[in-house]
Each structure stands twice: as structure tokens, then as C-alpha cells.
Design an enzyme around this catalytic site. Structure first.
Site, mmCIF file in Angstrom:
data_model
loop_
_atom_site.group_PDB
_atom_site.id
_atom_site.type_symbol
_atom_site.label_atom_id
_atom_site.label_comp_id
_atom_site.label_asym_id
_atom_site.label_seq_id
_atom_site.Cartn_x
_atom_site.Cartn_y
_atom_site.Cartn_z
ATOM 1 N N ARG A 2 -2.678 6.201 -0.018
ATOM 2 C CA ARG A 2 -2.820 6.104 1.524
ATOM 3 C C ARG A 2 -2.081 7.576 1.902
ATOM 4 N NH1 ARG A 2 -3.773 1.362 4.521
ATOM 5 N NH2 ARG A 2 -5.632 0.070 3.332
ATOM 6 N N ASP A 12 -6.956 -2.367 -7.488
ATOM 7 C CA ASP A 12 -7.419 -2.987 -6.403
ATOM 8 C C ASP A 12 -7.789 -4.532 -6.691
ATOM 9 O OD1 ASP A 12 -8.413 -1.983 -3.606
ATOM 10 O OD2 ASP A 12 -10.068 -3.347 -4.316
ATOM 11 N N ARG A 24 -5.927 12.297 -6.696
ATOM 12 C CA ARG A 24 -7.282 11.698 -6.492
ATOM 13 C C ARG A 24 -8.621 12.384 -6.482
ATOM 14 N NH1 ARG A 24 -8.599 6.937 -4.416
ATOM 15 N NH2 ARG A 24 -10.640 7.918 -4.781
ATOM 16 N N ARG A 73 0.682 -1.163 0.018
ATOM 17 C CA ARG A 73 -0.119 0.312 -0.074
ATOM 18 C C ARG A 73 0.861 1.467 0.032
ATOM 19 N NH1 ARG A 73 -5.331 -0.332 0.651
ATOM 20 N NH2 ARG A 73 -6.150 -2.261 0.900
ATOM 21 N N TYR A 101 -15.322 -10.874 0.268
ATOM 22 C CA TYR A 101 -16.041 -9.695 -0.147
ATOM 23 C C TYR A 101 -17.368 -9.984 -0.864
ATOM 24 C CZ TYR A 101 -12.199 -6.788 1.418
ATOM 25 O OH TYR A 101 -11.187 -6.205 2.042
HETATM 26 O O1 1CP Z 1 0.066 0.716 -2.797
HETATM 27 C C1 1CP Z 1 -0.739 0.028 -3.104
HETATM 28 O O2 1CP Z 1 -0.758 -1.261 -2.772
HETATM 29 C C2 1CP Z 1 -1.773 0.378 -3.778
HETATM 30 C C3 1CP Z 1 -2.595 -0.508 -4.687
HETATM 31 C C4 1CP Z 1 -3.681 -1.259 -3.864
HETATM 32 C C5 1CP Z 1 -3.651 -2.599 -3.320
HETATM 33 C C6 1CP Z 1 -2.277 -3.552 -3.409
HETATM 34 C C7 1CP Z 1 -4.814 -0.874 -3.462
HETATM 35 C C8 1CP Z 1 -5.466 0.420 -3.583
HETATM 36 N N1 1CP Z 1 -5.562 -2.069 -2.810
HETATM 37 C C9 1CP Z 1 -4.849 -2.858 -2.791
HETATM 38 C C10 1CP Z 1 -5.157 -4.485 -2.549
HETATM 39 C C11 1CP Z 1 -6.276 -4.580 -1.733
HETATM 40 N N2 1CP Z 1 -7.505 -4.220 -1.739
HETATM 41 C C12 1CP Z 1 -6.299 -5.731 -0.609
HETATM 42 C C13 1CP Z 1 -5.006 -6.519 -0.037
HETATM 43 C C14 1CP Z 1 -4.208 -5.650 0.608
HETATM 44 C C15 1CP Z 1 -4.254 -5.509 2.252
HETATM 45 O O3 1CP Z 1 -4.605 -6.349 2.658
HETATM 46 O O4 1CP Z 1 -4.071 -4.400 2.538
HETATM 47 C C16 1CP Z 1 -7.240 -5.588 0.073
HETATM 48 C C17 1CP Z 1 -8.072 -6.409 1.162
HETATM 49 C C18 1CP Z 1 -8.255 -4.456 -0.605
HETATM 50 C C19 1CP Z 1 -9.573 -4.350 -0.353
HETATM 51 C C20 1CP Z 1 -9.814 -2.700 -0.202
HETATM 52 N N3 1CP Z 1 -9.899 -1.814 -1.103
HETATM 53 C C21 1CP Z 1 -10.176 -2.188 1.100
HETATM 54 C C22 1CP Z 1 -9.919 -2.784 2.517
HETATM 55 C C23 1CP Z 1 -11.372 -2.803 3.021
HETATM 56 C C24 1CP Z 1 -11.562 -3.945 4.220
HETATM 57 O O5 1CP Z 1 -12.009 -4.896 3.973
HETATM 58 O O6 1CP Z 1 -10.632 -3.613 5.329
HETATM 59 C C25 1CP Z 1 -9.795 -0.697 0.939
HETATM 60 C C26 1CP Z 1 -10.177 0.368 1.994
HETATM 61 C C27 1CP Z 1 -9.990 -0.654 -0.475
HETATM 62 C C28 1CP Z 1 -9.860 0.598 -1.221
HETATM 63 C C29 1CP Z 1 -8.444 1.004 -1.597
HETATM 64 N N4 1CP Z 1 -7.695 0.318 -2.531
HETATM 65 C C30 1CP Z 1 -6.411 0.828 -2.819
HETATM 66 C C31 1CP Z 1 -6.527 2.435 -2.356
HETATM 67 C C32 1CP Z 1 -5.570 3.140 -2.555
HETATM 68 C C33 1CP Z 1 -7.976 2.303 -1.435
HETATM 69 C C34 1CP Z 1 -8.553 3.513 -0.853
HETATM 70 C C35 1CP Z 1 -9.592 4.177 -1.783
HETATM 71 C C36 1CP Z 1 -9.516 5.821 -1.839
HETATM 72 O O7 1CP Z 1 -8.407 6.166 -1.708
HETATM 73 O O8 1CP Z 1 -10.631 6.278 -1.878
#
Ligand code: 1CP
Length: 339
Positions: A30, A75, A39, A26, A150
Site C-alpha cells: 500500500r 492475500d 513490486r 495492510r 468473491y
Molecule cells: O499489510 C497487509 O495486510 C498485507 C497483506 C494483505 C492482507 C492482510 C493483502 C495484500 N491483502 C490482505 C487481506 C485482504 N485481501 C482482505 C482483508 C483485509 C481488508 O478488508 O482490508 C481483502 C478483502 C482482500 C481482497 C483484496 N485483495 C482487495 C480488496 C478488493 C475489494 O474487494 O475491495 C485488493 C485490492 C487485493 C489486492 C491486494 N492484497 C494485498 C495487496 C498489497 C493488494 C494490492 C495489490 C497490488 O499491489 O497490486
């Protein structure tokens, strides 16, 4: 300028390295103010389908931190959206699925994914590989169990109760669901590799909810099918709370096993067994501690990583949104200096 001789790929292949390579789960998005700025006014899933944005967001942490690898900005739900599943990423919540998948009829919505479903992924990866030069790009996907969670729950879940009820109560339906998700996942990884990604990470973030016996019975064969289909690049396999599953996750076909912060690397290595590299595992909350504590913990992690045949330094899970980017920069400097 080839990525082949990069410290990251060498560590994945368990070859000697000039310094321990480091990247952060991530790292794109973030914590970065330049990410938030880009964004503004864009929905997450729209951003993921816009190659210029994907390219820039993926490059931002590489420029700022000098990490040894880029992680593709996307994602885990992107391939599901691409085959027509009605879902959205809701700010402050995460992925939300309009109609959860619970029956054999629901499964019909999970058709196979083709490269034509995700032209923006191919374009983004190609752009990035051109821009990154000798820095490797890591492609990724969600593993079948985590995607199933999910889809079955309809959104983020603490206990994965509906998912486990389906898994234990309707094992044939479960096997069909995971088989379809494995087919989608391996196709999504294949698109990224064919466009030039140097390695892949299969995120099974929530599989730590299962005991090892059930992991082996209900999940591992499907994850193994995904990993076997992408054996032409190094494969990293990661989950949270997987201390009891580390060996079996390695046996699913990973070259590198990701370890969260709960198990010291020196203990993780014998659990995983020979022939694997490890990735991890600084607690992501440690960046909020005083600098001398961060430095000591980085040193400890590097020391413990020496037990492994190859070590890729990372956090034990993703960067927390409140993280000060300067602290991550300091971590990279310490890892590279081996201090
Ligand atoms: O730096 C990076 O890794 C960016 C790319 C990335 C990756 C590898 C994003 C962007 N998401 C992910 C993978 C991801 N998405 C995982 C596996 C990694 C982990 O365990 O941390 C999971 C479980 C998700 C699902 C997801 N997408 C969540 C988690 C929610 C939960 O169930 O607790 C969330 C909050 C997202 C949204 C998301 N994905 C990525 C970003 C930057 C965001 C935030 C959205 C935003 O900025 O509006």
C-alpha cells in the site's frame, strides 16, 4: 528471543502491558515507496508465492514504523488459487474469479488444501520468524463469508447481491460452500501456525452486510469451526461495518475482536462482553487531518481502549494507499508514549 513476552501477545492474552501495542492492517504494501519499488514488474499473486519478496515486504513496515507485530504479506485469495481456482488480482480492481461459483457442480472445484499446495507459505513464514526475533508474526486468512463473496460474485462487490441470493435462496448449497471454505481456511491458517506464526487474524471484511440473526444462522458456525481449529494461538476476528455483530463475532471463538472506526471502543466493549481483548480503531482517513487532530484522536482511542481487558491499537480498517508513511510513524510514537 521469544515472542511470548511481547506487548502484542500480552495484550491479546489480556495481561498487563508495558505500552499499548500497535500494528496496522495492510501495513505491508500500500503506502510504502519501498514496497512499490520491490513490486515493480511482479504480479501480486506471483509476489505472494516468492519467499524472498514475501519476507522483505513483510519486514518493511516493521523496520520503518517499529510496530509491535508484523502481518504476513499474502492475500485472502492465495489458498483458493493454490487449490486451482482460476483467479487473478487485477491492479486497481482486486480479486477477479474467472468462473464464479453458483451451483453444486461448481463446488467440486473447492477441494481441501494441504501443506504441499503452499510450500512457499511455509518457507516464507519460517524465514520471517527467523528474521523477526522477538517481534510476533500475525498469520491471516479470509473468513468463509468474505471468501464466498468473491467466489460467488466473481470479484469485488458493493451489495453482495448474488452471494446473499444464494445464501437465502439455496441454504443447503450455501452451507456446503461455507463448509468447504472453512476447511480450506483452517488448513491455510494451520500451515502458517505450524511454520511459526504467533497469532492469526481471520478477516471477515464484508460480513457487516448481514443482520445479526442471519450472521448467526448462516455464517457463525463456519467461522467458529475455523477459529476452534487454531486455538493454540491468539485469534483476532475482524470485519467492517460489524457494529451489530461484535458480540456474535466474539462468540465465534475470537480472543480479540477487531472493531472498525464506526463504534467507539468504549461502546464496543460492552457489546462484545467480558473475556475478550479488542483491536482498533482509528479511522484510516484521519492520517489526512492536521497533526494536532491526529494526536487528539489517538489519545481518545487509547482512553476508550482502557474500557477493554486488553487493547491492541490499530486502524479501523486497512491503511489507505495515499497515506503518508510519516503520519503512521507518528501514530506509533504517540501510542507507545501513551500520549
Ligand atoms: O499489510 C497487509 O495486510 C498485507 C497483506 C494483505 C492482507 C492482510 C493483502 C495484500 N491483502 C490482505 C487481506 C485482504 N485481501 C482482505 C482483508 C483485509 C481488508 O478488508 O482490508 C481483502 C478483502 C482482500 C481482497 C483484496 N485483495 C482487495 C480488496 C478488493 C475489494 O474487494 O475491495 C485488493 C485490492 C487485493 C489486492 C491486494 N492484497 C494485498 C495487496 C498489497 C493488494 C494490492 C495489490 C497490488 O499491489 O497490486
Amino acid at each position: 528471543m521469544s515472542t511470548h513476552d511481547s506487548a502484542f501477545l500480552k495484550a491479546c492474552r489480556r495481561e498487563p502491558v508495558p505500552h499499548t501495542p500497535v500494528w496496522f492492517m495492510r501495513q505491508a504494501g500500500r503506502a510504502l515507496p519501498e514496497y512499490r519499488k520491490l513490486r515493480e514488474g511482479n504480479q501480486m499473486l506471483d509476489a505472494c508465492a516468492t519467499p524472498d519478496l514475501v519476507t522483505e515486504i513483510t519486514l518493511q513496515p516493521v523496520r520503518r514504523y517499529g510496530v509491535d507485530a508484523a502481518i504476513f504479506f499474502s492475500d485472502i485469495v492465495v489458498p483458493l488459487k493454490a487449490i486451482g481456482v482460476d483467479l487473478d488480482i487485477v491492479p486497481g480492481v482486486g480479486p477477479v474469479v474467472a468462473q464464479p461459483i453458483r451451483s453444486a457442480q461448481d463446488l467440486e472445484r473447492l477441494r481441501a488444501l494441504t501443506p504441499e499446495d503452499v510450500p512457499y507459505i511455509t518457507e516464507s513464514v519460517r524465514n520471517l520468524v527467523g528474521e523477526l526475533g522477538s517481534t510476533p508474526l500475525i498469520g491471516f486468512a479470509g473468513a468463509p463469508f468474505t471468501l464466498a463473496s468473491y467466489l460467488v460474485e466473481g470479484g469485488p462487490s458493493k451489495n453482495h447481491a448474488a452471494t446473499k441470493a444464494l445464501m437465502y435462496g439455496q441454504p443447503e448449497l450455501w452451507a456446503d460452500l461455507l463448509d468447504r471454505l472453512a476447511t480450506i481456511t483452517l488448513a491455510f491458517l494451520r500451515v502458517q501456525i505450524d511454520a511459526g506464526a504467533s497469532a492469526v487474524q481471520l478477516f471477515d471484511s464484508w460480513v457487516g452486510a448481514l443482520p445479526a440473526k442471519d450472521y448467526r444462522a448462516y455464517v457463525q458456525p463456519h467461522s467458529a469451526r475455523v477459529l476452534a481449529a487454531v486455538s493454540d494461538v491468539p485469534r483476532i476476528h475482524f470485519g467492517v461495518g460489524t457494529g451489530e455483530l461484535l458480540h456474535d463475532m466474539g462468540q465465534a471463538g475470537a480472543d480479540v475482536v477487531g472493531v472498525d472506526w464506526r463504534v467507539p471502543l468504549s461502546e464496543a466493549v460492552p457489546r462484545i462482553g467480558p473475556g475478550k481483548a479488542v483491536q482498533g480503531n482509528l479511522d484510516p482517513t484521519l492520517v489526512f487531518a492536521p497533526d494536532d487532530v491526529i494526536a487528539r484522536k489517538v489519545r481518545e482511542t487509547l482512553e476508550e481502549g482502557k474500557a477493554a481487558e486488553g487493547h491492541v491499537f490499530n486502524l479501523g480498517h486497512g491503511v489507505l494507499p495515499e497515506t503518508d508513511p510519516d503520519k503512521l510513524l507518528r501514530v506509533v510514537e504517540l501510542v507507545h508514549a501513551g500520549l
